[in-house]
Each structure stands twice: as structure tokens, then as C-alpha cells.
Design a protein around this motif. Structure first.
Motif, short mmCIF file in Angstrom:
data_model
loop_
_atom_site.label_atom_id
_atom_site.label_comp_id
_atom_site.label_asym_id
_atom_site.label_seq_id
_atom_site.Cartn_x
_atom_site.Cartn_y
_atom_site.Cartn_z
N THR A 74 70.77 -5.37 36.06
CA THR A 74 69.99 -5.90 37.48
C THR A 74 69.26 -4.72 37.62
N HIS A 75 69.21 -3.91 37.14
CA HIS A 75 68.70 -2.72 37.49
C HIS A 75 68.72 -2.48 39.32
N THR A 76 70.51 -1.95 39.60
CA THR A 76 70.99 -1.64 40.82
C THR A 76 71.56 -0.80 40.47
N SER A 77 71.31 -0.25 39.24
CA SER A 77 72.49 0.63 39.35
C SER A 77 72.86 2.82 40.68
N GLY A 78 70.87 2.27 40.46
CA GLY A 78 71.12 3.86 41.26
C GLY A 78 70.33 5.05 40.69
N LEU A 79 70.53 4.55 39.30
CA LEU A 79 70.13 5.62 37.97
C LEU A 79 68.94 5.91 38.66
N ALA A 80 68.13 7.58 37.98
CA ALA A 80 66.42 7.82 38.31
C ALA A 80 65.76 6.90 36.93
N SER A 139 65.67 -1.35 41.81
CA SER A 139 64.82 -0.09 41.15
C SER A 139 64.87 0.22 39.44
N TYR A 140 64.24 -0.28 39.32
CA TYR A 140 63.53 -0.38 38.06
C TYR A 140 64.23 0.79 37.15
#
Length: 355
Positions: free
Chosen positions: A135-141, A174-175
């Protein structure tokens, strides 16, 4: 097909599709009678693409009707092209199939499958779940912030670069391409096969997507294909797909993408409860499901699909929630100069039209 001159000659009060902001003044249930075929030439004109094409798929009476249109020169219906981030829908489908088979759980941490890999500036794989990756909510850059999407990398190199960058806030949408590179690694660990091999076995072969493939490090496109151009006009038809990997490696055709999204949303690849999970946007606060992105059109209709952008190719697939109607369009360059045309084309296809 109506010419660009024909489209532009329609009174301003009717050409709301050509200026999407003006759609706010239209009825919430209808839009002017301008077909997607008529908007398509604007991707070449105002959009700045050398060529554009679309293929729609409509299921009526159990049979699919296809409609093809093109503008400019250099694109044909059967061409293979790079689909960029549309790869993510294919990979998310495989992950959800594995979850249904109880070979993994979406609540699993990255650490469980890839121990010790995620360590960096505020990054800890023991706190990031597969659901957060999907879901692109991991916070990974996003590793492409450093590479610009033009540097070939191994998956481990991409992850290391991402871990060296400032992270986003976990839990907030954050995609990030890094999420799907990691999911590709997880699929490999769980199955013992590459994400490409698993997607071929589980999705591509069963659906008969004969024009779809994962090229790995192969720089050339399979025939037939046209040319692909970067924003500066340089020819980038030859490209190392490792610039994107599991986040955007796929090569495909218009017909295959329409067939894939029709099958996925029509329930042929996932059981109903997993498809509902895929369409659930609550984790990403309405912005994203799992490999699928909703687009709410000005008439109130919501379509589902994904966009893809990689050097030399910009693609979008969108479908009704039941998969009975699908549109895929592409241009043979990196982006559309006027991004409003993207929404205009979708509205022209999926919104009820007045005449």
C-alpha cells in the motif's frame, strides 16, 4: 476518428474534457459527447508525444469488443512496449495469491522473510509489514530519487540506496518503488523462484498474455515494436530493465494489458475476499489499494488500474470495478506534457455522455 481541428471547433461550453478543471461546472453525471478517440490526438499535440494509441475492451453478451485508435506516427496496435509501474499490479496479484495459499501473511514483517536486510536511517524491517509495502505506507524512501530511474541496479543495491535516504513517515501514503523491489525479493524467498517466473506461471500463462514478459537484463524489445524517446528527444528504445526491476520491468502490449485488468477485476485471478482487499484504500487514505490505484472522474465514476512511466514510455490502464470495460493508452515518450489530458481521456471513455 475526429481530427484535432474537429475537437477544437466544438464550442467551449462543450469541450470540458479538453480542460478538465472546467469539468467542475458540468453535471455530476454527464460529460459532453467527445470520445476518447477524439482526445487522443491531443496527447501528440498539446501532450508533446511523438505518437499515442489506445485500445478499449468492452464485454457484452460474454464477448469482448475491442476498439483501437492511434495518433501520430510510430505506434502500431501489436507493438511491444515497456509498461513501467503497471508491473506493480501483476506483482501484487501474485503476493495476494500466496497469501490466499497461506504461504505468507500480509501482516508478516519484512524481517521474517528477508532477515537483516532493512536497516538504515530510521528504517527497521522488523516494523514494516508486507501490507505496508503493498500500500506504499512503509515509509521507505524511493531509490529512484537517487538514480533518476536510469541506473541499472540489483535489487539489493536498490534497497541499500533507499536505506541511505531520509525515510517518509511510516503509515502515511508515500509512493516508493522500493516497496515493490522488496516484494519481488519476498516472492523469491517464499517460492524459491523469481518474481518473474512466478508471475509467468500464475498470471501470464493462464491468461494467454503472449505479448507480456519480464526481460531481466535484456535491453531490446521483442518484435514488433516502435521507437521510444526520452523527453529530450533522444532514442531510448534500447534500455536495461534493471533500472526498475520488480517495480517496473514488464514488457507488454495494449491487448494484453486490457485482458489482464479485465480478468483481475472480473475475479479470475483472486477470490472475492482477496480482490476486496486489493481494492481497499483505507491504509493509504484513499490514494492506493494494493497494486491498484483508484481514479475518481469528474462525473463521479471511479475507475481502477495503474499508470506506468519508464524512460521512453508512458502508459495507463483503467477499468470499471467489474472489469467489463477497460481502456489502455500509451505514448512513446516519458510523460504527457499536459497531465490534464490523462484525466480528460479517462473521462471521455468512462463518463456517460450527453449529445
Amino acid at each position: 476518428m475526429p481530427t484535432l481541428r474537429t475537437v477544437l471547433s466544438i464550442p467551449v461550453s462543450l469541450v470540458l474534457l479538453l480542460a478538465p478543471a472546467a469539468l467542475q461546472d458540468a453535471s455530476p453525471h454527464t460529460v459532453p459527447a467527445v470520445a476518447a478517440d477524439a482526445v487522443l490526438p491531443l496527447l501528440v499535440g498539446d501532450g508533446g508525444a511523438p505518437a499515442a494509441a489506445l485500445l478499449t475492451r468492452d464485454a457484452e453478451g460474454g464477448r469482448a469488443r475491442l476498439r483501437y485508435a492511434s495518433a501520430g506516427r510510430g505506434i502500431s496496435r501489436a507493438d511491444h512496449f515497456r509498461a513501467g509501474s503497471i508491473t506493480k499490479t501483476f506483482l501484487a496479484t501474485v503476493v495476494l495469491q500466496l497469501a490466499e495459499e497461506h504461504r505468507l501473511s500480509l501482516s508478516d514483517t519484512v524481517e521474517r522473510h528477508l532477515p537483516g536486510l532493512l536497516r538504515g536511517r530510521g528504517t527497521d524491517g522488523r516494523r514494516i509489514t508486507l501490507r505496508a509495502l503493498l500500500t506504499h505506507t512503509s515509509g521507505l524512501a524511493d531509490f529512484t530519487e537517487a538514480t533518476g530511474g536510469v541506473v541499472p541496479l540489483t535489487p539489493l543495491q536498490a534497497v541499500r540506496i533507499a536505506c541511505s535516504l531520509p525515510p517518509a513517515r511510516p503509515g502515511r501514503y508515500s509512493y516508493s518503488n522500493t516497496n515493490y523491489v522488496l516484494l519481488g525479493l519476498v516472492v523469491g524467498e517464499v517460492t524459491g523462484h523469481s518474481y518473474a517466473a512466478e508471475t509467468e506461471r500464475r498470471v501470464i500463462a493462464p491468461l494467454g498474455l503472449t505479448g507480456t514478459s519480464f526481460p531481466g537484463s535484456r535491453r531490446s524489445l521483442p518484435p514488433p515494436h516502435g521507437r521510444a524517446y526520452a523527453a529530450d528527444g533522444s532514442d531510448v528504445t534500447e534500455l536495461d530493465p534493471r533500472v526498475a526491476g520488480a517495480a517496473g520491468e514488464l514488457v507488454t502490449t495494449l491487448a494484453d494489458l486490457d485482458r489482464f485488468y479485465a480478468a483481475l477485476l472480473g475475479g479470475r485471478l483472486l477470490p472475492a475476499r482477496r480482490l476486496r482487499e486489493m481494492l481497499d484504500t483505507r491504509a493509504a487514505h484513499g490514494a492506493y489499494g494494493m497494486g491498484l490505484k483508484p481514479v475518481e472522474l469528474p462525473c463521479g465514476t471511479t475507475v481502477w488500474g495503474h499508470g506506468g512511466r519508464i524512460s521512453g514510455s508512458y502508459v495507463r490502464s483503467a477499468a470499471t470495478a467489474d472489469g467489463r470495460r477497460v481502456l489502455t493508452f500509451r505514448v512513446n515518450t516519458d510523460a504527457i506534457a499536459d497531465p490534464r489530458l490523462d484525466a480528460a481521456l479517462l473521462a471521455a471513455e468512462f463518463c456517460p455522455r450527453t449529445r
